[in-house]
Design a protein around this motif. Structure first.
Motif, PDB file in Angstrom:
ATOM      1  N   ILE A 294      51.572  43.611  20.186  1.00 27.41           N
ATOM      2  CA  ILE A 294      52.523  42.994  19.259  1.00 27.41           C
ATOM      3  C   ILE A 294      51.780  42.378  18.080  1.00 27.41           C
ATOM      4  O   ILE A 294      52.182  42.545  16.916  1.00 27.41           O
ATOM      5  CB  ILE A 294      53.360  41.921  19.980  1.00 27.41           C
ATOM      6  CG1 ILE A 294      54.231  42.578  21.059  1.00 27.41           C
ATOM      7  CG2 ILE A 294      54.229  41.143  18.994  1.00 27.41           C
ATOM      8  CD1 ILE A 294      55.041  41.596  21.891  1.00 27.41           C
ATOM      9  N   LEU A 295      50.696  41.684  18.365  1.00 24.99           N
ATOM     10  CA  LEU A 295      49.929  41.040  17.303  1.00 24.99           C
ATOM     11  C   LEU A 295      49.379  42.068  16.318  1.00 24.99           C
ATOM     12  O   LEU A 295      49.368  41.835  15.097  1.00 24.99           O
ATOM     13  CB  LEU A 295      48.783  40.225  17.903  1.00 24.99           C
ATOM     14  CG  LEU A 295      49.179  39.018  18.762  1.00 24.99           C
ATOM     15  CD1 LEU A 295      47.928  38.346  19.326  1.00 24.99           C
ATOM     16  CD2 LEU A 295      50.008  38.025  17.956  1.00 24.99           C
ATOM     17  N   ASN A 296      48.915  43.206  16.819  1.00 31.58           N
ATOM     18  CA  ASN A 296      48.352  44.238  15.942  1.00 31.58           C
ATOM     19  C   ASN A 296      49.407  44.796  14.996  1.00 31.58           C
ATOM     20  O   ASN A 296      49.147  45.022  13.809  1.00 31.58           O
ATOM     21  CB  ASN A 296      47.757  45.369  16.778  1.00 31.58           C
ATOM     22  CG  ASN A 296      46.510  44.937  17.543  1.00 31.58           C
ATOM     23  OD1 ASN A 296      45.872  43.948  17.178  1.00 31.58           O
ATOM     24  ND2 ASN A 296      46.184  45.659  18.592  1.00 31.58           N
ATOM     25  N   VAL A 297      50.618  45.011  15.509  1.00 32.75           N
ATOM     26  CA  VAL A 297      51.692  45.537  14.664  1.00 32.75           C
ATOM     27  C   VAL A 297      52.122  44.485  13.648  1.00 32.75           C
ATOM     28  O   VAL A 297      52.367  44.788  12.473  1.00 32.75           O
ATOM     29  CB  VAL A 297      52.880  45.997  15.525  1.00 32.75           C
ATOM     30  CG1 VAL A 297      54.050  46.441  14.648  1.00 32.75           C
ATOM     31  CG2 VAL A 297      52.455  47.136  16.444  1.00 32.75           C
ATOM     32  N   ARG A 298      52.204  43.244  14.094  1.00 31.46           N
ATOM     33  CA  ARG A 298      52.543  42.157  13.171  1.00 31.46           C
ATOM     34  C   ARG A 298      51.535  42.062  12.034  1.00 31.46           C
ATOM     35  O   ARG A 298      51.894  41.862  10.875  1.00 31.46           O
ATOM     36  CB  ARG A 298      52.569  40.818  13.927  1.00 31.46           C
ATOM     37  CG  ARG A 298      53.882  40.498  14.626  1.00 31.46           C
ATOM     38  CD  ARG A 298      53.761  39.145  15.278  1.00 31.46           C
ATOM     39  NE  ARG A 298      55.023  38.633  15.763  1.00 31.46           N
ATOM     40  CZ  ARG A 298      55.158  37.503  16.445  1.00 31.46           C
ATOM     41  NH1 ARG A 298      54.084  36.778  16.717  1.00 31.46           N
ATOM     42  NH2 ARG A 298      56.337  37.086  16.855  1.00 31.46           N
ATOM     43  N   ALA A 299      50.250  42.206  12.388  1.00 32.87           N
ATOM     44  CA  ALA A 299      49.193  42.081  11.384  1.00 32.87           C
ATOM     45  C   ALA A 299      49.298  43.162  10.320  1.00 32.87           C
ATOM     46  O   ALA A 299      48.890  42.960   9.166  1.00 32.87           O
ATOM     47  CB  ALA A 299      47.822  42.138  12.057  1.00 32.87           C
ATOM     48  N   ARG A 300      49.882  44.294  10.688  1.00 30.69           N
ATOM     49  CA  ARG A 300      50.051  45.380   9.720  1.00 30.69           C
ATOM     50  C   ARG A 300      51.340  45.228   8.921  1.00 30.69           C
ATOM     51  O   ARG A 300      51.624  46.043   8.042  1.00 30.69           O
ATOM     52  CB  ARG A 300      50.053  46.732  10.448  1.00 30.69           C
ATOM     53  CG  ARG A 300      48.744  47.071  11.143  1.00 30.69           C
ATOM     54  CD  ARG A 300      48.675  48.550  11.482  1.00 30.69           C
ATOM     55  NE  ARG A 300      49.727  48.961  12.400  1.00 30.69           N
ATOM     56  CZ  ARG A 300      49.595  49.015  13.725  1.00 30.69           C
ATOM     57  NH1 ARG A 300      48.435  48.641  14.282  1.00 30.69           N
ATOM     58  NH2 ARG A 300      50.593  49.420  14.491  1.00 30.69           N
ATOM     59  N   GLY A 301      52.114  44.203   9.245  1.00 32.52           N
ATOM     60  CA  GLY A 301      53.347  43.945   8.512  1.00 32.52           C
ATOM     61  C   GLY A 301      54.478  44.896   8.841  1.00 32.52           C
ATOM     62  O   GLY A 301      55.420  45.043   8.058  1.00 32.52           O
ATOM     63  N   GLN A 302      54.431  45.535  10.005  1.00 32.59           N
ATOM     64  CA  GLN A 302      55.460  46.489  10.384  1.00 32.59           C
ATOM     65  C   GLN A 302      56.542  45.817  11.224  1.00 32.59           C
ATOM     66  O   GLN A 302      56.302  44.816  11.907  1.00 32.59           O
ATOM     67  CB  GLN A 302      54.831  47.651  11.171  1.00 32.59           C
ATOM     68  CG  GLN A 302      53.879  48.502  10.353  1.00 32.59           C
ATOM     69  CD  GLN A 302      53.167  49.533  11.210  1.00 32.59           C
ATOM     70  OE1 GLN A 302      52.254  49.218  11.956  1.00 32.59           O
ATOM     71  NE2 GLN A 302      53.614  50.785  11.097  1.00 32.59           N
ATOM     72  N   ARG A 303      57.725  46.382  11.177  1.00 26.27           N
ATOM     73  CA  ARG A 303      58.832  45.874  11.979  1.00 26.27           C
ATOM     74  C   ARG A 303      58.673  46.315  13.434  1.00 26.27           C
ATOM     75  O   ARG A 303      58.107  47.382  13.708  1.00 26.27           O
ATOM     76  CB  ARG A 303      60.166  46.366  11.422  1.00 26.27           C
ATOM     77  CG  ARG A 303      60.544  45.682  10.104  1.00 26.27           C
ATOM     78  CD  ARG A 303      61.717  46.364   9.446  1.00 26.27           C
ATOM     79  NE  ARG A 303      62.250  45.563   8.340  1.00 26.27           N
ATOM     80  CZ  ARG A 303      63.019  46.036   7.377  1.00 26.27           C
ATOM     81  NH1 ARG A 303      63.365  47.315   7.386  1.00 26.27           N
ATOM     82  NH2 ARG A 303      63.470  45.244   6.416  1.00 26.27           N
ATOM     83  N   ILE A 304      59.227  45.494  14.329  1.00 27.54           N
ATOM     84  CA  ILE A 304      58.994  45.699  15.756  1.00 27.54           C
ATOM     85  C   ILE A 304      60.305  45.813  16.514  1.00 27.54           C
ATOM     86  O   ILE A 304      61.223  45.008  16.338  1.00 27.54           O
ATOM     87  CB  ILE A 304      58.173  44.530  16.350  1.00 27.54           C
ATOM     88  CG1 ILE A 304      56.777  44.495  15.733  1.00 27.54           C
ATOM     89  CG2 ILE A 304      58.086  44.638  17.870  1.00 27.54           C
ATOM     90  CD1 ILE A 304      55.959  43.278  16.156  1.00 27.54           C
TER      91      ILE A 304
END
Length: 305
Positions: free
Chosen positions: A108-118
């Protein structure tokens, strides 16, 4: 929670009872869950027949004795989750950490860091509430669809219990996907349950444990339209320890599929769900009539319930 105690006698009793369950400790709660789990089929015979029918449909290879054992294990696990909500809703942060472990949060943190929606993709495993509460301890604030309780006092307790540590946006099912889309456009992660039978509208019939099941196409449509990264979020209960383990898996690479049809996406989704359920088949919400909606001209599957 003090305001809840002032709402009604039933609310006061419920809050006091759950607070007592927190204080008595883990082992007595397990003992209580075991007793109530053994009584549940007699208390809710209609639901028990639904469980038996679902397991007969999905595991036809099992002997009647093996299915009976699975039914018993399901009720044991399901009822325990209701007892354990006392900890989730009224226990301390440490109480919850002792009850629910978490692995894979870095996805989750990695996707957040890329600014992508989850989109956190959460099948109806019995540990759903444990997973949501444990994630909130990590600062996860998001949105999910929610079926309001008919009792306003109980509704208030559920809403406050689920949003203790972070503001969780509970979108009423009456608002449907439109309400959830408003949250997505605010870049909030969504906790999405993809495996309810919501009728034929917006659904396609694809296999689920070999049985044609009305499967909503909105899961893939939302992920594709809003470029959401789909992260499986699973929660299993260890029957030996009585504790829960939340597993955040790596993002799905094959869902939604590039150029896939709605039927192909739905079939892919159901295959993933089936794989995750088979890890602990007794821990799926078999009390739901998953096959209530039938393809045209096919007979109903729940004639005795």
């Amino acid at each position: 929670m003090r305001a809840l105690k002032a709402r009604s006698l039933s609310a006061r009793f419920f809050v006091m009872f759950f607070q007592l369950l927190v204080r008595i400790g883990h082992r007595p709660r397990q003992w209580l869950g075991k007793i109530l789990g053994s009584l549940a089929p007699r208390i809710a015979p209609r639901r028990s027949r639904i469980v038996e029918q679902n397991l007969a449909l999905c595991f036809p290879e099992l002997s009647p004795e093996a299915r009976k054992t699975l039914v018993h294990a399901h009720w044991r696990a399901l009822v325990q989750t209701f007892v354990d909500r006392a900890v989730l809703w009224f226990g301390s942060r440490q109480d919850i950490l002792d009850l629910v472990s978490l692995e894979g949060f870095e996805h989750i943190l990695n996707v957040r860091a890329r600014g992508q929606r989850i989109m956190l993709l959460a099948p109806h495993l019995i540990g759903l509430d444990a997973a949501a509460t444990r994630l909130s301890l990590e600062g996860y604030a998001g949105a999910t669809l929610y079926a309001p309780q008919s009792n306003p006092d109980m509704d208030a307790i559920v809403r406050l219990g689920r949003g203790r540590f972070e503001h969780i946006h509970l979108v009423s099912r009456k608002d449907g996907v439109r309400g959830l889309i408003r949250m997505i456009r605010q870049d909030l992660p969504i906790y999405y349950l993809p495996d309810m039978d919501l009728g034929a509208r917006g659904a396609v019939f694809v296999p689920f444990f070999g049985v044609p099941a009305a499967t909503q196409t909105a899961t893939a449509q939302l992920a594709r339209q809003f470029k959401m990264v789909v992260i499986p979020t699973l929660a299993y209960r260890d029957p030996q320890t009585g504790r829960y383990q939340v597993k955040i898996l790596p993002p799905l690479e094959d869902f939604p599929g590039e150029g896939a049809t709605p039927e192909e996406d739905a079939a892919c989704l159901n295959q993933h769900l089936q794989d995750w359920i088979e890890e602990a088949p007794e821990q799926y919400y078999w009390v739901h009539r998953r096959f209530k909606t039938r393809p045209p001209n096919e007979p109903p599957l729940y004639t005795n319930v």
